[in-house]
Write a protein that holds these residues in place. Structure first.
Motif, PDB file in Angstrom:
ATOM      1  N   GLN A 159      10.820  -5.587  11.886  1.00 21.63           N
ATOM      2  CA  GLN A 159       9.777  -5.906  12.857  1.00 21.63           C
ATOM      3  C   GLN A 159       8.600  -4.938  12.743  1.00 21.63           C
ATOM      4  OE1 GLN A 159      11.119  -5.838  16.935  1.00 21.63           O
ATOM      5  NE2 GLN A 159       9.251  -6.787  17.728  1.00 21.63           N
ATOM      6  N   LEU A 160       8.881  -3.631  12.672  1.00 23.92           N
ATOM      7  CA  LEU A 160       7.808  -2.631  12.634  1.00 23.92           C
ATOM      8  C   LEU A 160       6.971  -2.748  11.367  1.00 23.92           C
ATOM      9  CD1 LEU A 160       9.548   0.658  13.881  1.00 23.92           C
ATOM     10  CD2 LEU A 160       8.102  -0.904  15.198  1.00 23.92           C
ATOM     11  N   ASP A 161       7.613  -3.048  10.246  1.00 25.68           N
ATOM     12  CA  ASP A 161       6.932  -3.141   8.954  1.00 25.68           C
ATOM     13  C   ASP A 161       6.027  -1.926   8.725  1.00 25.68           C
ATOM     14  OD1 ASP A 161       6.390  -4.242   6.507  1.00 25.68           O
ATOM     15  OD2 ASP A 161       4.825  -5.597   7.234  1.00 25.68           O
ATOM     16  N   SER A 162       6.606  -0.753   8.899  1.00 30.07           N
ATOM     17  CA  SER A 162       5.837   0.492   8.839  1.00 30.07           C
ATOM     18  C   SER A 162       6.504   1.504   7.918  1.00 30.07           C
ATOM     19  CB  SER A 162       5.740   1.086  10.249  1.00 30.07           C
ATOM     20  OG  SER A 162       5.369   2.441  10.207  1.00 30.07           O
ATOM     21  N   SER A 163       5.737   2.029   6.969  1.00 29.13           N
ATOM     22  CA  SER A 163       6.284   3.105   6.146  1.00 29.13           C
ATOM     23  C   SER A 163       6.577   4.333   6.991  1.00 29.13           C
ATOM     24  CB  SER A 163       5.292   3.504   5.052  1.00 29.13           C
ATOM     25  OG  SER A 163       5.068   2.456   4.152  1.00 29.13           O
ATOM     26  N   LEU A 164       5.663   4.641   7.911  1.00 24.83           N
ATOM     27  CA  LEU A 164       5.771   5.891   8.670  1.00 24.83           C
ATOM     28  C   LEU A 164       6.854   5.835   9.734  1.00 24.83           C
ATOM     29  CD1 LEU A 164       1.986   6.719   9.275  1.00 24.83           C
ATOM     30  CD2 LEU A 164       3.391   7.166   7.259  1.00 24.83           C
ATOM     31  N   GLY A 165       7.152   4.629  10.213  1.00 25.20           N
ATOM     32  CA  GLY A 165       8.060   4.506  11.339  1.00 25.20           C
ATOM     33  C   GLY A 165       9.479   4.109  10.968  1.00 25.20           C
ATOM     34  N   ARG A 166       9.803   4.181   9.667  1.00 29.67           N
ATOM     35  CA  ARG A 166      11.144   3.760   9.234  1.00 29.67           C
ATOM     36  C   ARG A 166      12.240   4.535   9.946  1.00 29.67           C
ATOM     37  NH1 ARG A 166      11.632   1.303   3.877  1.00 29.67           N
ATOM     38  NH2 ARG A 166      13.693   2.268   3.809  1.00 29.67           N
ATOM     39  N   ASP A 193      15.081   5.271   8.779  1.00 23.16           N
ATOM     40  CA  ASP A 193      15.756   6.208   7.877  1.00 23.16           C
ATOM     41  C   ASP A 193      14.863   7.348   7.377  1.00 23.16           C
ATOM     42  OD1 ASP A 193      14.086   5.079   6.008  1.00 23.16           O
ATOM     43  OD2 ASP A 193      15.668   4.133   4.828  1.00 23.16           O
ATOM     44  N   GLY A 194      13.590   7.343   7.779  1.00 21.32           N
ATOM     45  CA  GLY A 194      12.714   8.448   7.392  1.00 21.32           C
ATOM     46  C   GLY A 194      12.239   8.444   5.950  1.00 21.32           C
ATOM     47  N   LYS A 195      12.485   7.377   5.214  1.00 22.05           N
ATOM     48  CA  LYS A 195      12.047   7.350   3.812  1.00 22.05           C
ATOM     49  C   LYS A 195      10.569   6.961   3.713  1.00 22.05           C
ATOM     50  CE  LYS A 195      16.569   6.532   1.667  1.00 22.05           C
ATOM     51  NZ  LYS A 195      16.721   7.905   1.164  1.00 22.05           N
ATOM     52  N   VAL A 196       9.741   7.762   4.323  1.00 20.21           N
ATOM     53  CA  VAL A 196       8.322   7.494   4.450  1.00 20.21           C
ATOM     54  C   VAL A 196       7.616   7.476   3.099  1.00 20.21           C
ATOM     55  CG1 VAL A 196       6.157   8.545   5.223  1.00 20.21           C
ATOM     56  CG2 VAL A 196       8.089   8.341   6.810  1.00 20.21           C
ATOM     57  N   TYR A 197       7.763   8.542   2.338  1.00 18.87           N
ATOM     58  CA  TYR A 197       6.991   8.680   1.106  1.00 18.87           C
ATOM     59  C   TYR A 197       7.443   7.670   0.055  1.00 18.87           C
ATOM     60  CZ  TYR A 197       5.604  13.012   3.362  1.00 18.87           C
ATOM     61  OH  TYR A 197       5.124  13.932   4.254  1.00 18.87           O
ATOM     62  N   GLU A 198       8.741   7.455  -0.019  1.00 16.16           N
ATOM     63  CA  GLU A 198       9.269   6.481  -0.965  1.00 16.16           C
ATOM     64  C   GLU A 198       8.685   5.098  -0.675  1.00 16.16           C
ATOM     65  OE1 GLU A 198      10.890   8.692   0.829  1.00 16.16           O
ATOM     66  OE2 GLU A 198      12.789   9.328  -0.083  1.00 16.16           O
ATOM     67  N   ASP A 199       8.629   4.773   0.612  1.00 23.58           N
ATOM     68  CA  ASP A 199       8.178   3.442   0.991  1.00 23.58           C
ATOM     69  C   ASP A 199       6.669   3.280   0.758  1.00 23.58           C
ATOM     70  OD1 ASP A 199       9.032   0.903   2.144  1.00 23.58           O
ATOM     71  OD2 ASP A 199       7.659   1.398   3.784  1.00 23.58           O
ATOM     72  N   MET A 200       5.895   4.292   1.108  1.00 25.66           N
ATOM     73  CA  MET A 200       4.448   4.209   0.860  1.00 25.66           C
ATOM     74  C   MET A 200       4.182   4.049  -0.623  1.00 25.66           C
ATOM     75  SD  MET A 200       2.479   6.772   3.440  1.00 25.66           S
ATOM     76  CE  MET A 200       0.919   6.007   3.082  1.00 25.66           C
ATOM     77  N   PHE A 201       4.918   4.817  -1.408  1.00 23.68           N
ATOM     78  CA  PHE A 201       4.680   4.771  -2.843  1.00 23.68           C
ATOM     79  C   PHE A 201       5.068   3.412  -3.424  1.00 23.68           C
ATOM     80  CE2 PHE A 201       5.026   5.609  -7.281  1.00 23.68           C
ATOM     81  CZ  PHE A 201       3.904   6.384  -7.493  1.00 23.68           C
ATOM     82  N   HIS A 202       6.183   2.904  -2.978  1.00 20.26           N
ATOM     83  CA  HIS A 202       6.643   1.593  -3.439  1.00 20.26           C
ATOM     84  C   HIS A 202       5.600   0.514  -3.155  1.00 20.26           C
ATOM     85  CE1 HIS A 202       9.043  -2.032  -3.848  1.00 20.26           C
ATOM     86  NE2 HIS A 202       8.846  -2.310  -2.579  1.00 20.26           N
ATOM     87  N   ARG A 203       5.069   0.519  -1.940  1.00 23.96           N
ATOM     88  CA  ARG A 203       4.094  -0.506  -1.585  1.00 23.96           C
ATOM     89  C   ARG A 203       2.818  -0.368  -2.428  1.00 23.96           C
ATOM     90  NH1 ARG A 203       4.746  -2.584   4.239  1.00 23.96           N
ATOM     91  NH2 ARG A 203       6.634  -1.621   5.025  1.00 23.96           N
ATOM     92  N   ALA A 204       2.358   0.883  -2.591  1.00 24.21           N
ATOM     93  CA  ALA A 204       1.111   1.088  -3.334  1.00 24.21           C
ATOM     94  C   ALA A 204       1.301   0.790  -4.816  1.00 24.21           C
ATOM     95  CB  ALA A 204       0.625   2.524  -3.146  1.00 24.21           C
ATOM     96  N   SER A 205       2.376   1.268  -5.367  1.00 19.15           N
ATOM     97  CA  SER A 205       2.539   1.183  -6.821  1.00 19.15           C
ATOM     98  C   SER A 205       3.077  -0.163  -7.266  1.00 19.15           C
ATOM     99  CB  SER A 205       3.466   2.308  -7.285  1.00 19.15           C
ATOM    100  OG  SER A 205       3.625   2.274  -8.682  1.00 19.15           O
TER     101      SER A 205
END
Lengths: 692, 692
Positions: A639-646, A648-660
């Motif tokens: 629902q949140l669909d947020s890298s920062l609000g995950r 599990d805290g995997k913020v950087y992994e998720d941001m990078f995945h989306r960008a790359s």
């Protein structure tokens, strides 16, 4: 774009986000499960899990490209989702609550939105049995897909000013629907731009040259097979907006279009085709309460709307500040900074305050409807924005609820809007990325501050009601509800003065808010009745008064909710909720300090102490529970669909995945040189772009 | 979509917007021409006209599709515009000011943005003559197109925490650039995602296992002919953002990439290839003042940034409220509502306040640079974000300017951000349409609140400086600048108390602001030095202190500007400017009431009078001049790109034209039925879309 293996092998520098959130969760004993159930009920939680499982396994609901897609793609995808959702409703036999939960999880306005709310509701509540047979049945089967066309290019909140006309033709017993000017164009109409084939059109009814005010007409606007606009009807989407771009808000113009007698919804008023006379509605009070209901739901939702932002920001701020000076000794989580706490934790408290207030409002609404139906006979369901609303009932309870819903709608939606931006900014630079998940949520929510009553306009209704109540109390009438009670109490005690122990006693906090509201009411009354100031000159005072009174309502409802908590709520969790109550109340008090001391509700010294000591201490006490408190709001990652609000805290992994890996811009290669003969070497499809 | 003739024939209902604005302009005698020249200088106005004429006749700069285009189109168009602008610079021999004006008129961040600022500046200021020859020449010819790669995925403001390494290889006299972790990925780097072929990379210099802190390296990142990333370099765009989507902010990772010795910019420090030793910078004070300059420009720009929103909202609010009750007697322009005035007119005053403050800051910066260069030798130009900044100069003037620039940057950008949203909402429902022109402007400006120092973080520097100044004054040192002067004055008079006639005397308003700032400074000092409170526990107080001190600076600069107005400013216009000063100062005073009365700068009664009488009277006095005042900001329609803010008031015609004729969504026809076998009948290209 392919991510090379050496990049895939990289990990974020320690400490990992997952470890930090784990630590956070281990530091608090808040019972997330019980608190979630208190907020949403066990049944609500189970419903959410059940619906979520179906949605997240269906590829039409895959959110991966949501933040990347342009307007047309977003709209087309939203329509595909709306269709699929309709299919799921049938397949799984979902009820209305299931469908609402699904919409919340999908979290985007959909093209069937106005069909499924205002169009169906208006046909149901304002249609005659014959019209139900003719229109409603088709609409319920999604053969007729409709919208509710009220607002015009030149006219917003007041239906009386609408320019679209529906003129009764005696000779052939039809109506001519017409847009005499450009400003008469229907505008902002949800689901109209591309989707609807029918519309409920609000138009001035004219019979024999005499206007009878705005009435609803069911009009077919597009061909049932080609879906092209019918002759002499001009329709389109009104263009992109700050948010809400999955919805096709539309415009609509009529060039003297004839519709049959049955088009005018005839349950309340109608044209008698035999006499060519207008037949008035039998009971005007039937439409009472519709907007009150809508506003109450806005209050109810505002807590959850804000909680999404608070959840994202709180989890992300539990991360270490990697820019902190190294002498911070490991204790450098962003959430430890008092400048971050003072922004986020009062908002966290606010989510609960608004939620409990909304719940209380809904309960009050239910009770009032029950009373109403005893008073005046059967009452229809809520009619969103359907017609003028006046206070016809003699019941003080209902008048109070109406005024309260206006003030609280204004305060709650304003608070959620402002709060979401605070949350986004508290996430620092990354808050600006779409992947934060806050920006688009904020942008989609923004119109709530304008619709169902502009947040400024509404406050006049609150003030009008409070002035009326004050006059009644001054006349010596016995208090008949909470508002008149606090006004009477103020009058009785004003010469003794107040001595509220806001720092030591929770009930005194509520009393101080009541005192301030009553003080401002009598001040406004003095300006109006004694000094005879013009209404317009008092609008700013009225706005402040409404705000003060609404804050009183929130503080009171939060306080009262905690007086009778559910039996399974453990003392630790309840204790933290009490602290959240105090934080909300004292932080608001010191933010609005000048009204509190001017009214003598509290002393200057108390405000200083609230600011420099009580609030700071509460921040410190609540801080360890922050992550568990937001966990209890129970937003699934999907629902949140947020890298920062995950979770599990995997913020950087998720941001990078989306960008790359998901970002379509990375599929084009450009020629960057200013004097190159072609502008671009290749685009997505490998084709050369023409020079602009 | 074709608009049918019967629609084209429709006019808005009377009164026409053009008539209303004409009336507005006839009601005021403000000399727009003189006031514009006061704000922008005659030369600046002429420059704007000259550049505008060229831009608006070039189809690459046509803005018609700006609000409709998706991310990829917007980026590609922005790149095409950047290229064309570069060609125009050469063709017309434009200087830097011409180019800046062109960028302001185009009003979107462009893909050459960081090349033309940080990349060129860093090469110029930090490169050796050999490096100028090798890199700068190519960059000035746009053969090398560059970016400035400092921020990382896990690291924002503090360069000392950067993870990217540059290790000196003794054996072959090269550096190895490496990203050891995922969080080391460069992130947010403007112009990197798709455009740049070179980067200045800030990396930790490591020699013989010892780190010497972050240093700048020039690194080729893409192939000069294919524009593909070089081996072991992973680059991409970081994805969509809340705004700024015409810019390709990018990420960048290195897998042990070797670069030659010349890559390290060697003007200030370098590695001696003979001894393999690090050679320290000769004069650390050289980098002083760079961020101070950048922050001063942000203050300078904030007034104009906000003025765009105020211009749009003020013109649109001069329209009639078509929803007003008919008994308003024709006097129902939205701008007549006091709830609208209280939102817009103080913001109108703020645009002037910030503009004059920014001008004063820039003048002070110029003076300080002159002084600096006398003190320490030649000083380089501004280096945007280039390296740590500390107060090395003994000059009190400079330390004062540094602190002031931090506080004012925070206040000014915050004020502009918040104010733009207020303007958008003041436009009611139509403010939410992209065609209002405010939403995208707001979204693009937002990052200013975060970059060049987060608005919260910065306030610590102000507080630190004020505490230091207060300690100096307490020791009995003679005041050496304005800050120490107001602190000393407060100390001398605090036992007598203050009696500022804020309602009657403008100089007393400035004195009251100085008093409050000094009071809060000594309060903070007491908490810190006597009560020994932890720094973190005082951050909220520091934020408030910085805000108070910065508001004092704004009030003081506005006041002083009006003490020596240009000679051609007529008394009527000057009189209105004085009222704007009072409105800004008194409205801010009553908004921050509790600090003013706590400090005894003013009495509770004065604040009440300011609120209920002085401010309301000023709103009334300024109201007739509102439209001419925004006219004097002199924004061409082409720049505003706003239906609501058009100079000629043709709001409805323009909104309709954009929706009906420019909106690409209206070119698709959908199949709206939930159980249809295909999802869409046809899209733009006439093709069927596959089922998602």
């Amino acid at each position: 774009m392919t991510t090379p293996q050496w990049v895939k092998d990289l990990k974020p520098a320690a400490p990992q986000g997952s470890e930090l959130l784990e630590q956070e969760r281990s530091k608090s004993k808040i019972n997330v499960d019980t608190l979630s159930a208190f907020l949403h009920s066990r049944e609500g939680l189970a419903r959410k899990r059940r619906v979520l499982k179906i949605l997240e396994n269906d590829k039409v609901f895959n959110k991966e490209q949501n933040y990347f897609a342009g307007r047309i793609d977003r709209f087309e995808t939203a329509l595909a989702r709306a269709k699929k959702l309709r299919q799921l409703v049938i397949r799984h036999g979902w009820d209305n609550d299931d469908r609402m939960v699904a919409n919340e999880l999908i979290s985007e306005p959909g093209p069937y939105g106005l069909h499924e709310s205002m169009f169906l509701i208006t046909l149901r509540d304002q249609g005659s049995p014959e019209q139900h047979e003719r229109f409603l049945k088709q609409a319920e089967k999604y053969k007729y897909i409709g919208c509710y066309a009220q607002t015009e290019l030149g006219h917003g909140s007041n239906v009386r000013g609408l320019e679209t006309t529906a003129t009764w033709n005696t000779e052939d017993q039809t109506f001519t629907i017409d847009s005499p000017t450009l400003t008469a164009s229907k505008w902002w109409i949800g689901s109209l731009g591309r989707t609807a084939n029918h519309a409920v059109v609000m138009a001035q009814l004219i019979i024999n040259g005499k206007s009878h005010g705005p009435h609803p007409f069911v009009v077919q606007i597009r061909d049932m097979s080609t879906h092209e606009p019918l002759k002499d009807i001009h329709i389109g989407d009104i263009g992109p907006k700050f948010g809400y771009n999955t919805m096709d808000n539309g415009f609509l113009l009529f060039n003297k279009v004839k519709v049959p007698h049955i088009s005018m919804l005839a349950r309340h008023s109608r044209v008698d085709p035999k006499t060519n006379k207008y037949v008035k509605p039998s009971s005007p009070s039937l439409v009472f309460g519709t907007l009150t209901w809508v506003r109450s739901t806005i209050v109810m939702q505002a807590g959850g709307v804000l909680a999404r932002g608070v959840t994202i920001a709180t989890r992300y701020c539990a991360f270490q500040d990697r820019d902190a000076p190294s002498d911070a000794g490991g204790e450098n989580q962003v959430l430890n900074y008092t400048t971050v706490q003072i922004r986020l934790l009062p908002l966290l408290a606010t989510t609960f305050a608004l939620h409990f207030t909304g719940k209380a409002m809904m309960a009050l609404y239910g009770a009032s409807q029950k009373k109403m139906s005893q008073d005046v006979g059967k009452v229809g369901g809520p009619e969103r924005g359907a017609g003028p609303e006046e206070t016809h009932s003699g019941s003080d309870l209902l008048a109070d609820l109406h005024a309260t819903s206006c003030g609280l709608k204004s305060l709650a939606s304003y608070t959620a809007v402002e709060g979401l931006e605070v949350c986004r900014r508290a996430c620092g630079g990354h808050g600006y990325s779409s992947f934060s998940g806050i920006g688009s949520w904020y942008a989609d929510y923004l119109p709530t501050a304008t619709w169902e009553g502009d947040n400024y306009m509404l406050t006049q209704q609150v003030a009008r009601y409070l002035l009326k109540s004050a006059r009644s109390v001054l006349k010596g009438n016995e208090p008949s509800n909470d508002t008149t009670a606090i006004l009477a109490n103020f009058l009785a005690r004003q010469d003794q003065g107040a001595a509220f122990d806001v720092l030591g006693n929770d009930a005194d906090i509520v009393a101080a808010y009541a005192w301030r509201s009553a003080f401002l009411t009598f001040e406004a009354l003095k300006h109006r009745d004694e000094q005879k100031k013009a209404w317009n000159d008092l609008l700013v005072d009225f706005y402040r008064l409404s705000r003060a009174h609404s804050q009183y309502m929130v503080v009171k409802n939060f306080y009262e909710t905690l007086q009778s908590p559910p039996s399974d709520l453990d003392p630790e969790t309840l204790g933290v909720l009490h602290k959240l109550f105090r934080l909300y109340a004292l932080h608001t008090l010191e933010s609005e300090a000048s009204e509190f001391y001017t009214s003598s509700a509290v002393t200057v010294r108390q405000i200083q102490l609230a600011r420099t000591s009580a609030v700071m201490k509460l921040l410190q006490d609540i801080r360890p529970h922050a992550v568990r408190l937001v966990d209890s709001w129970d937003f699934p990652d999907w629902q949140l669909d947020s890298s920062l609000g995950r979770y599990d805290g995997k913020v950087y992994e998720d941001m990078f995945h989306r960008a790359s890996e998901l970002n379509p811009l990375n599929r084009i290669t450009v020629d960057p040189y200013p004097d190159s003969p072609t502008l671009f070497k290749k685009n997505e499809a490998g084709a050369l772009k023409p020079k602009l």
